[in-house]
Design a protein around this motif. Sequence first.
Motif, mmCIF file in Angstrom:
data_model
loop_
_atom_site.group_PDB
_atom_site.id
_atom_site.type_symbol
_atom_site.label_atom_id
_atom_site.label_comp_id
_atom_site.label_asym_id
_atom_site.label_seq_id
_atom_site.Cartn_x
_atom_site.Cartn_y
_atom_site.Cartn_z
ATOM 1 N N SER A 114 17.564 33.970 -26.831
ATOM 2 C CA SER A 114 17.163 35.103 -27.661
ATOM 3 C C SER A 114 15.837 34.846 -28.361
ATOM 4 O O SER A 114 15.204 35.760 -28.875
ATOM 5 C CB SER A 114 18.250 35.403 -28.699
ATOM 6 O OG SER A 114 18.431 34.278 -29.545
ATOM 7 N N ASP A 115 15.397 33.583 -28.384
ATOM 8 C CA ASP A 115 14.126 33.246 -29.007
ATOM 9 C C ASP A 115 13.558 32.015 -28.306
ATOM 10 O O ASP A 115 14.001 30.891 -28.520
ATOM 11 C CB ASP A 115 14.325 32.954 -30.498
ATOM 12 C CG ASP A 115 13.000 32.850 -31.240
ATOM 13 O OD1 ASP A 115 11.965 32.628 -30.579
ATOM 14 O OD2 ASP A 115 12.996 32.997 -32.479
ATOM 15 N N LEU A 116 12.564 32.233 -27.458
ATOM 16 C CA LEU A 116 11.986 31.154 -26.650
ATOM 17 C C LEU A 116 11.156 30.175 -27.475
ATOM 18 O O LEU A 116 10.746 29.144 -26.948
ATOM 19 C CB LEU A 116 11.127 31.752 -25.527
ATOM 20 C CG LEU A 116 11.916 32.518 -24.456
ATOM 21 C CD1 LEU A 116 10.951 33.180 -23.470
ATOM 22 C CD2 LEU A 116 12.876 31.588 -23.722
ATOM 23 N N SER A 117 10.898 30.483 -28.737
ATOM 24 C CA SER A 117 10.180 29.537 -29.583
ATOM 25 C C SER A 117 11.143 28.499 -30.160
ATOM 26 O O SER A 117 10.728 27.493 -30.729
ATOM 27 C CB SER A 117 9.471 30.258 -30.730
ATOM 28 O OG SER A 117 10.400 30.695 -31.700
ATOM 29 N N VAL A 118 12.444 28.746 -30.003
ATOM 30 C CA VAL A 118 13.476 27.849 -30.520
ATOM 31 C C VAL A 118 14.194 27.101 -29.396
ATOM 32 O O VAL A 118 14.402 25.892 -29.476
ATOM 33 C CB VAL A 118 14.515 28.629 -31.359
ATOM 34 C CG1 VAL A 118 15.636 27.706 -31.831
ATOM 35 C CG2 VAL A 118 13.844 29.285 -32.545
ATOM 36 N N ARG A 119 14.543 27.834 -28.343
ATOM 37 C CA ARG A 119 15.280 27.235 -27.231
ATOM 38 C C ARG A 119 14.806 27.836 -25.916
ATOM 39 O O ARG A 119 14.583 29.046 -25.826
ATOM 40 C CB ARG A 119 16.790 27.475 -27.390
ATOM 41 C CG ARG A 119 17.387 26.822 -28.609
ATOM 42 C CD ARG A 119 18.774 27.365 -28.941
ATOM 43 N NE ARG A 119 19.751 26.981 -27.957
ATOM 44 C CZ ARG A 119 20.441 27.817 -27.200
ATOM 45 N NH1 ARG A 119 20.221 29.103 -27.283
ATOM 46 N NH2 ARG A 119 21.329 27.382 -26.340
#
Length: 284
Positions: free
Chosen positions: A97-102
């Motif tokens: 849901s968030d490519l900056s996190v995972r």
Amino acid sequence: MHRSAPRLSRILACAAVPLMLVAVGCSSDSGSGSGAEGKKNAGSSSSGTGSTKPTKPAVEPAKFTDLPDACTSIAKKTIAELVPEAKKKGGTAGRSSDLSVRGSCSWNGLDDKGVKGSQYRWLDVAFTRFGSDQSLGSGAARATEDYTKQITKEKASEGAQKVAAVAAPGIGDEATAITYSLNKTDEDFENATIVARTGNVVVTLTYNGAGYAGAKTPSAADILKDAQKAAKEAVAAVGATAGSGSAEATPPAGGAKKTPSAGKTEDDAKKDDKKASSKATAKS
């Protein structure tokens, strides 16, 4: 005789005056704490050093505020060498849901050697970034904790045999290589997983292979060597493409760190991923 009695009374009355003054003076001194001045003094004493609470030092800002594209974190040439005949040359991206996190990506392929059998290879790389939080700690400290958890998890892989874990120097700030053999689908697989930490990012790369239709199983040494090569590229991609932590602000105590791109925390991303996975399972 009658005149001496009044005189004695006057003497006793005059003698009592200093005693009353002394009593009044004592009463006035003891009452200074209950008057306006006393309240003022009490207030000033309560606001002294005794009521001052020590403040926690600000946590160190996270080194990275973004992640590289997992499917381009490993060179195309390396993918071609490690996964010949990959079904999707560009890889298959994992749900996030968030490519900056995972973020994650995987490749798999079966290289048909004809009468010599076939060689199967599977490669997967995953990134997890941790932000700095006043209440949770620095991103680097949180990543170190997750790094240890991932190693423990890999060592306990179901069905794993001949499990070994050794340090993998030269990959990030710290790295560990976990190797083991595994029999599945009636074939013998050799597996190598590299868990590495660079700053506040944890990189987990898994590579395995097997020989089909009479083909020889790849050696554990070759699988490990190739896994380390790919892991070095993935870790280098973090430093080359991920944002610098200089722009990351430390949130107030009790507040969750939000990522710059989507304003989500690591926990928010995990919850959203679980919801998406549940919906996909329901549809299938």
